[in-house]
Design an enzyme around this catalytic site. Structure first.
Site, PDB file in Angstrom:
ATOM      1  N   GLY A 151      78.354 -30.947 -18.658  1.00 35.54           N
ATOM      2  CA  GLY A 151      79.330 -30.041 -19.251  1.00 35.54           C
ATOM      3  C   GLY A 151      78.693 -29.306 -20.403  1.00 35.54           C
ATOM      4  O   GLY A 151      77.579 -29.617 -20.807  1.00 35.54           O
ATOM      5  N   LYS A 152      79.367 -28.315 -20.919  1.00 35.38           N
ATOM      6  CA  LYS A 152      78.886 -27.641 -22.128  1.00 35.38           C
ATOM      7  C   LYS A 152      80.032 -26.850 -22.717  1.00 35.38           C
ATOM      8  O   LYS A 152      80.932 -26.407 -22.001  1.00 35.38           O
ATOM      9  CB  LYS A 152      77.753 -26.676 -21.766  1.00 35.38           C
ATOM     10  CG  LYS A 152      76.927 -26.222 -22.947  1.00 35.38           C
ATOM     11  CD  LYS A 152      76.006 -27.334 -23.420  1.00 35.38           C
ATOM     12  CE  LYS A 152      74.696 -26.836 -23.931  1.00 35.38           C
ATOM     13  NZ  LYS A 152      73.593 -27.770 -23.704  1.00 35.38           N
TER      14      LYS A 152
END
Ligand code: GLU
Length: 418
Positions: free
Chosen positions: A105-106
């Site tokens: 994720g980011k």
């Protein structure tokens, strides 16, 4: 540097390049090329003068087949949906490349943090944490530092989350300060893996790193620590840069002194141990043994790649080379060791932090560094196995072959639902 290359398209091209060496059907491949979901939110923050400002923010959860989504939160004016999507995808393949049990994720906020006070940044961070709360959790999605964020922001996110959830859950974020549940060695971990991968790369190619000349583009946490560790191990750091420009000394700079200077003054420019200043482009095309791009995406595009004179590139930043630059460098026999391995030390020690949080048991720095070295050298060996047994054009494609195989394997084992 190219602003025109879309980092999300770069990620997809890198996946396709590796998939060509794997027997994967079109639908399954499609599934691992797009994020599962992206939160887009507008954060309303009261500034110190009483006015209101709205900030765009994102969190992309790319793929959770191998474990909770994992990846940093970036504060930078260039943050947008496509950058965050790309960065979240790179996290998936990074975690798989080094074999830690996470998806990717980011997140990010489109903001230039130096324009805001500490109190404003705290309100902004807590506003983002409030939006993130339903999505994150130690078993769901675990944020961490990235460009322009660090322990302070992670502590605020943890505190906001724990307050709203009425619990203690230090493993909801990593990269925290030690007294708030952080791990020894986490701050240095990204730079340390860049050093370890550089060492392994020189060993593999049969070259001596002790006498190597090194140029480092970007002198934030990853670049400065990599430079210090390489300097300590005998390499010669001849040039470093940040957004203010580059400094050069043919006999080598004192990497720690430059870091201290930047800490005091905010920039590497003006450091009096250098013989000359140069532009970032000049640094990137220097005739050095090892070039470390440690800033942002797209630092080296196709045109600049034609002028690169380094023998080895070890990517400390995420996505510093465009796919066209990669092609040019492969053709000219520049050995590129990819971001998803080289900078994986950060997320690997984040994993150790999370393990320590769950066990409520603190490891020594020595243990952290030993385990990190084991993870990185094993991943390097996996990379070499594929590089030598497949007709891949470069080390990046070899590393993606390793990583994609692992993601597809866990997807296969889980089956398709519903
Ligand atoms: N932001 C870092 C990266 O790009 C670290 C992520 C993490 O520790 O989760 O790898």
């Amino acid at each position: 540097m190219s602003d025109e290359v879309n980092p999300f398209e770069s990620l997809q091209e890198q996946i396709d390049d590796a998939a060509a060496f794997l027997d994967v059907d079109a639908g399954k491949l499609e599934r691992i090329k797009y994020p599962e979901r992206v939160l887009e939110t507008n954060l309303t923050v009261e500034l110190d003068d009483g006015t209101i400002e709205v900030f765009e923010a994102y969190r992309s959860q790319f793929n959770g087949d191998r474990g909770p989504y994992k990846g940093g939160i970036r504060y930078h004016p260039n943050v947008d949906r496509s950058e965050v999507k790309a960065l979240s995808g790179w996290m998936v393949y990074k975690c798989a490349a080094v074999g830690i049990p996470y998806g990717g994720g980011k997140g990010g906020i489109a903001v230039n943090p130096i324009e805001y006070s500490d109190a404003e940044l705290e309100r902004l961070t807590r506003a983002f944490a409030t939006e993130l709360r339903p999505l994150i959790g130690a078993d769901r999605d675990i944020p961490a530092p990235d460009v322009n964020t660090g322990q302070r922001e992670m502590n605020w996110i943890k505190d906001t989350y724990e307050t709203l959830e009425n619990t203690t859950e230090p493993g909801v974020v990593t990269g925290k300060a030690i007294e708030s549940g952080g791990s020894a060695g986490r701050v240095e971990a990204t730079g340390r893996s860049v050093m370890l991968v550089s060492r392994e790369a020189f060993d593999y190619l049969g070259w001596d790193i002790n006498e190597a000349t090194v140029a480092v583009q970007g002198y934030g946490n990853a670049g400065s620590v990599a430079a210090e560790l390489l300097d300590d191990s005998g390499a010669n750091i001849v040039a470093v840069s940040d957004s203010s420009g580059a400094i050069h000394h043919p006999d080598g700079l004192d990497a720690s002194a430059v870091k201290e200077y930047k800490l005091q003054t905010g920039a590497v420019g003006g450091y009096d141990g250098a013989t000359e200043t140069m532009t970032n482009e000049e640094l990137l095309t220097m005739d050095v043994d090892l070039l470390i791009p440690a800033a942002l995406e797209n630092a080296i595009d196709e045109e600049l790649a034609r002028d690169v004179h380094a023998d080895i590139i070890v990517e400390a930043a995420n996505g510093p080379l465009t796919p066209d630059a990669d092609d040019v460098l492969s053709e000219s026999d520049v050995h590129v060791f990819p971001d998803i391995l080289a900078n994986a030390g950060g997320v690997t020690v984040s994993y150790f932090e999370w393990v320590q949080n769950r066990q409520r048991f603190h490891w020594t720095e020595e243990r952290v560094n030993d385990e990190l070295e084991r993870v990185i050298t094993e991943a390097f060996d996996d990379l070499v196995d594929v590089y030598e047994s497949h007709d891949v054009p470069n080390f990046r494609t070899a590393m993606y072959v390793v990583a994609i195989r692992r993601v597809l394997q866990s997807a296969r084992e889980s089956g398709v639902w519903p």
